[in-house]
Write a protein that holds these residues in place. Structure first.
Motif, short mmCIF file in Angstrom:
data_model
loop_
_atom_site.label_atom_id
_atom_site.label_comp_id
_atom_site.label_asym_id
_atom_site.label_seq_id
_atom_site.Cartn_x
_atom_site.Cartn_y
_atom_site.Cartn_z
N SER A 80 0.85 -1.19 0.00
CA SER A 80 0.00 0.00 0.00
C SER A 80 0.88 1.24 0.00
N LYS A 81 0.34 2.37 -0.42
CA LYS A 81 1.10 3.61 -0.44
C LYS A 81 1.58 3.98 0.96
N THR A 82 0.75 3.72 1.97
CA THR A 82 1.13 4.02 3.35
C THR A 82 2.38 3.26 3.75
N TYR A 83 2.45 1.99 3.38
CA TYR A 83 3.62 1.18 3.71
C TYR A 83 4.84 1.61 2.89
N ILE A 84 4.61 1.94 1.63
CA ILE A 84 5.73 2.40 0.80
C ILE A 84 6.33 3.67 1.39
N VAL A 142 5.38 -11.44 2.37
CA VAL A 142 5.23 -10.87 1.04
C VAL A 142 3.81 -10.33 0.91
N ALA A 143 3.70 -9.07 0.55
CA ALA A 143 2.39 -8.43 0.43
C ALA A 143 1.57 -9.07 -0.70
N THR A 144 0.25 -8.98 -0.57
CA THR A 144 -0.67 -9.41 -1.62
C THR A 144 -1.64 -8.26 -1.89
N THR A 145 -2.41 -8.37 -2.95
CA THR A 145 -3.39 -7.32 -3.23
C THR A 145 -4.46 -7.26 -2.15
N GLU A 146 -4.76 -8.40 -1.53
CA GLU A 146 -5.74 -8.43 -0.45
C GLU A 146 -5.16 -7.92 0.86
N ASN A 147 -3.86 -8.10 1.07
CA ASN A 147 -3.18 -7.67 2.29
C ASN A 147 -1.88 -6.98 1.90
N PRO A 148 -1.95 -5.69 1.54
CA PRO A 148 -0.79 -4.99 0.97
C PRO A 148 0.23 -4.53 2.00
N THR A 149 0.64 -5.45 2.88
CA THR A 149 1.64 -5.15 3.91
C THR A 149 2.75 -6.19 3.86
N SER A 150 3.96 -5.76 4.11
CA SER A 150 5.11 -6.66 4.18
C SER A 150 5.96 -6.23 5.36
N CYS A 151 6.34 -7.20 6.19
CA CYS A 151 7.10 -6.87 7.40
C CYS A 151 7.95 -8.05 7.82
N VAL A 152 8.82 -7.82 8.79
CA VAL A 152 9.74 -8.85 9.27
C VAL A 152 9.00 -9.85 10.16
N VAL A 153 9.23 -11.13 9.87
CA VAL A 153 8.66 -12.23 10.65
C VAL A 153 9.64 -12.71 11.72
N GLY A 154 10.93 -12.80 11.35
CA GLY A 154 11.90 -13.32 12.29
C GLY A 154 13.33 -13.12 11.82
N TYR A 155 14.27 -13.41 12.73
CA TYR A 155 15.70 -13.20 12.49
C TYR A 155 16.48 -14.46 12.84
N VAL A 156 17.53 -14.73 12.05
CA VAL A 156 18.45 -15.83 12.33
C VAL A 156 19.87 -15.29 12.20
N ASP A 157 20.65 -15.42 13.25
CA ASP A 157 22.06 -14.99 13.22
C ASP A 157 22.83 -15.99 12.36
N ALA A 158 23.29 -15.53 11.20
CA ALA A 158 23.94 -16.42 10.24
C ALA A 158 25.35 -16.82 10.67
N TYR A 202 9.57 0.49 12.34
CA TYR A 202 8.49 1.47 12.27
C TYR A 202 7.49 0.99 11.23
N LEU A 203 6.29 0.65 11.69
CA LEU A 203 5.21 0.25 10.81
C LEU A 203 4.02 1.18 11.07
N PRO A 204 3.37 1.63 10.02
CA PRO A 204 2.31 2.64 10.22
C PRO A 204 1.13 2.18 11.05
#
Length: 208
Positions: A80-84, A142-158, A202-204
């Motif tokens: 979404s434009k807000t997320y962009i 990964v955002a979709t047209t139905e849910n236009p948001t993308s954010c971090v799910v988790g972290y792994v120290d490589a 920071y997520l809106p």
């Protein structure tokens, strides 16, 4: 069903063919390389400085890349434009992302998550000519047209986990589908070392 047919059914259920049929439904990976020189500039500010780029991703799915104050953020799919305009997830220390993106594909072949590697500078390093970097695999929705948001799910120290890539794929496959941006909280998985850095979000629509 007589005993003979029961035994044959049991053998088939545990046969390699049956195992392969089950494995066929497991998520698979596809890979793309993000090329910043080929991305389209959406916005740029000299004060800061900061930039937002639209880059090619997997098939028709875009990658949104942001940089500000020597820190980078990345999101995936039709945002979404807000997320962009407003979303930014990174690390406290200076950092940069790797160009390789791993997309985890669901049974339908549609990406359910994306995995990218962050290089996080050691904030305690005083020698500017030989900066130490942590490496963190960041799993995102990964955002979709139905849910236009993308954010971090988790972290792994490589650097701390020898099976870091496998662990990141497991996080993507098991947690991305039910993750709600702004409400669900991303977690660290596996061992976490001193060079991993502290995430910043920071997520809106974030719920404090």
């Amino acid at each position: 069903m007589d005993l003979k047919h029961i035994l044959l059914a049991a053998v088939f259920a545990t046969s390699p063919a049956a195992t392969m049929a089950t494995a066929a439904h497991a998520n698979e990976s596809a890979y793309t390389d993000r090329d910043l020189d080929a991305c389209k500039t959406l916005s740029e500010e000299e004060e800061g400085p900061s930039v937002t780029l639209l880059c090619a991703g997997y098939k028709d799915l875009p990658v949104y890349f942001k940089e500000g104050d020597l820190r980078q953020s990345q999101a995936y799919g039709p945002l979404s434009k807000t997320y962009i305009d407003s979303a930014f997830e990174t690390f406290g220390p200076f950092n940069h992302t790797g160009a390789k993106i791993e997309w985890r594909l669901g049974a339908s072949g549609i990406p359910v998550a994306a995995i990218a590697r962050w290089f996080v500078a050691d904030p305690e390093q005083t020698n500017d000519t030989d900066t130490r970097y942590g490496q963190v695999l960041v799993v995102s929705t990964v955002a979709t047209t139905e849910n236009p948001t993308s954010c971090v799910v988790g972290y792994v120290d490589a650097l701390e986990n020898k099976d870091a890539n496998t662990l990141a794929r497991t996080v993507a496959d098991e947690e991305a589908a039910g993750f709600i941006c702004g409400k669900s909280k991303p977690q660290w998985h596996g061992k976490r070392g001193g060079l991993a850095g502290d995430p910043m979000h920071y997520l809106p629509d974030a719920v404090e």
